[in-house]
Design a protein around this motif. Structure first.
Motif, PDB file in Angstrom:
ATOM      1  N   ASN A  26      -4.727  -7.489  -7.556  1.00  0.00           N
ATOM      2  CA  ASN A  26      -3.452  -6.962  -8.048  1.00  0.00           C
ATOM      3  C   ASN A  26      -2.357  -8.017  -8.153  1.00  0.00           C
ATOM      4  N   THR A  27      -2.590  -9.219  -7.576  1.00  0.00           N
ATOM      5  CA  THR A  27      -1.519 -10.217  -7.554  1.00  0.00           C
ATOM      6  C   THR A  27      -2.084 -11.629  -7.517  1.00  0.00           C
ATOM      7  N   GLY A  28      -1.256 -12.602  -7.898  1.00  0.00           N
ATOM      8  CA  GLY A  28      -1.588 -14.014  -7.747  1.00  0.00           C
ATOM      9  C   GLY A  28      -2.885 -14.442  -8.406  1.00  0.00           C
ATOM     10  N   TYR A  31      -5.222 -11.645  -9.494  1.00  0.00           N
ATOM     11  CA  TYR A  31      -4.818 -10.997 -10.736  1.00  0.00           C
ATOM     12  C   TYR A  31      -5.291 -11.813 -11.941  1.00  0.00           C
ATOM     13  N   SER A  48      -7.699  -3.281  -4.244  1.00  0.00           N
ATOM     14  CA  SER A  48      -6.557  -3.648  -3.397  1.00  0.00           C
ATOM     15  C   SER A  48      -6.087  -2.454  -2.588  1.00  0.00           C
ATOM     16  N   ARG A  53       0.539  -0.801  -6.742  1.00  0.00           N
ATOM     17  CA  ARG A  53       0.451  -2.163  -7.271  1.00  0.00           C
ATOM     18  C   ARG A  53      -0.877  -2.389  -7.982  1.00  0.00           C
ATOM     19  N   ALA A  57      -1.278  -3.341 -11.910  1.00  0.00           N
ATOM     20  CA  ALA A  57      -2.051  -4.519 -12.336  1.00  0.00           C
ATOM     21  C   ALA A  57      -3.083  -4.128 -13.393  1.00  0.00           C
ATOM     22  N   ASN A  60      -1.369  -3.616 -16.702  1.00  0.00           N
ATOM     23  CA  ASN A  60      -0.925  -4.897 -17.268  1.00  0.00           C
ATOM     24  C   ASN A  60      -2.102  -5.680 -17.845  1.00  0.00           C
ATOM     25  N   THR A 216       1.531 -18.545  -4.462  1.00  0.00           N
ATOM     26  CA  THR A 216       1.210 -17.120  -4.470  1.00  0.00           C
ATOM     27  C   THR A 216       1.943 -16.436  -3.330  1.00  0.00           C
ATOM     28  N   GLU A 217       1.674 -15.146  -3.169  1.00  0.00           N
ATOM     29  CA  GLU A 217       2.286 -14.385  -2.080  1.00  0.00           C
ATOM     30  C   GLU A 217       1.632 -14.666  -0.724  1.00  0.00           C
TER      31      GLU A 217
END
Length: 306
Positions: A26-28, A31, A48, A53, A57, A60, A216-217
């Motif tokens: 979902n991120t970084g 993703y 995730s 989130r 994702a 998107n 990233t996070e």
């Protein structure tokens, strides 16, 4: 550093009829990995913890790639019960599974235990992914040729000289938060080695990777642990960090490059962007790898049946 990359998004082959799961998709870096797999026509599951989130994702990725075969899979690595359920939810779909990228992770968090009472970095980064992978393994084998990619880190070099001190994993003050992270990343490599050995002779290619220093996070754990000073330091350091796009290249190489099969790469450790990397002596210790396997297997069985 500024030379031609060994692997780029353009080198990813067509993945039509391939099914992939990316944890932390979902991120970084996760993703980007999920997005680029989808762009090459794979059926991708973004696994995730956060439904909101994760589903954002997914939407998107669909918009960016035009591929509507992207789905959310709920996966909470702090709960072994949920991890097993998540894998079983996927298996219930009766789909093949050609690519599993164990990308999710936490770094340098303050001392916390998972829902099962396991030190969180070891629990999330290693134990949760071990159970998730082992539950999915029969499907991965049945879908061969297939790949499993475990995201490790150069930080594994910072593990104690003994590699993994099993009696200290759950001792709050036995190691620093960075040492706990290093141990979990060492475990990722050792697990990859053990699994690759067990799958020798089968068309399942298991490898571990170091994505590089990526913005990233992941650094949020450090900031939560060390406060505002750490925040300023990492804001400065991030000026020199790779983009998530560049950070995703190495795991995409291990997940998709024809070279993996052509060169029969198994139990390898890759660094940016798809080069064979140097790893610590302890990460190549077969005895330690087997000890970790048994320890993790026993731990999972104990927690799931207690």
């Amino acid at each position: 550093m500024f030379g031609k990359k060994h692997f780029t998004f353009g080198d990813i082959p067509d993945l039509s009829r391939k099914v992939a799961i990316v944890t932390g998709g979902n991120t970084g870096v996760g993703y980007i990995t999920a997005r680029e797999l989808a762009r090459k026509n794979a059926h991708v599951f973004v696994a995730s913890r956060s439904k909101e989130r994760g589903e954002t994702a997914v939407e998107n990725i669909k918009k960016e790639t035009g591929n509507n075969q992207v789905e959310y899979l709920h996966l909470d690595l702090v709960s072994l019960k949920n991890v097993k359920q998540s894998a079983e939810n996927f298996l219930a779909k009766n789909l093949p599974l050609h690519i599993l990228v164990n990308n999710a992770g936490i770094m340098a968090t303050a001392w916390t235990l998972t829902e099962d009472g396991i030190q969180d970095q070891f629990g999330v980064n290693h134990v949760g992914h071990f159970l998730f992978t082992q539950t999915l393994l029969p499907k991965i084998e049945a879908s061969a040729p297939s790949r499993i990619v475990n995201v490790s880190s150069y930080a594994h070099f910072n593990a104690p000289a003994a590699g993994i001190e099993f009696d200290k994993i759950n001792q709050e003050n036995a190691q620093s938060t960075f040492q706990r992270y290093a141990v979990s990343k060492l475990a990722n490599i050792l697990y990859s080695n053990s699994l690759a050995k067990r799958l020798e002779g089968k068309e399942v290619y298991v490898n571990s990777i170091h994505p590089g220093f990526v913005k990233t996070e992941l650094s949020r754990g450090i900031v939560d642990t060390y406060g505002i000073v750490a925040k300023y330091f990492f804001n400065f350091a991030s000026l020199f960090a790779k983009s998530p796009e560049d950070g995703a290249l190495t795991q995409l190489y291990a997940a998709t490059s024809p070279e993996i099969i052509e060169k029969n790469y198994r139990g390898m450790y890759f660094v940016p962007s798809g080069e064979i990397g140097k790893r610590s002596e302890e990460s190549q210790n077969d005895e330690l790898a087997e000890k970790l396997w048994k320890y993790t297997e026993d731990l999972v069985n104990e927690k799931l049946h207690s």
